[in-house]
Design a protein around this motif. Structure first.
Motif: not given
Length: 106
Positions: A42-47
């Motif tokens: 949930g860290a907005c570090a993948c998709a």
């Protein structure tokens, strides 16, 4: 508390309850929704929590942030209604939200 409906690529739907303040991704993980991997937690570090927001909900959900748009570049079959579910905060206004998962995550 809100109800979120997840529709997979085959058309099967699952509706779950999630408390306000959580994210759509957290609702998916807590309820073992297929098609949401959430590799970064949930860290907005993948998709890998990519979803398609139902057209009727796009305006209420709002557009992606610039950082989210950058991560969506790595998503599979990205569309104008694509969002990362970790970036969608649940609220009373989103009760009844419908999102679909892609055939696969990136």
């Amino acid at each position: 508390m809100a109800k979120i409906t997840f529709v997979d690529h085959t058309g099967e739907s699952r509706t779950v309850d999630i408390e306000n303040g959580a994210t759509v991704m957290e609702a998916a993980i807590r309820n073992a929704i297929p098609g949401i991997e959430a590799e970064c937690g949930g860290a907005c570090a993948c998709a890998t929590c990519h979803v398609y927001v139902d057209e009727a909900w796009r305006e209420k959900v709002g557009p992606p942030t610039p950082m989210e748009e950058d991560m969506l570049d790595f998503g599979y079959d990205v569309r104008p209604n694509s969002r990362l579910s970790c970036q969608i905060k649940v609220s009373d206004e989103l009760d009844g939200l419908v999102v679909a998962t892609p055939e696969r995550q990136a």
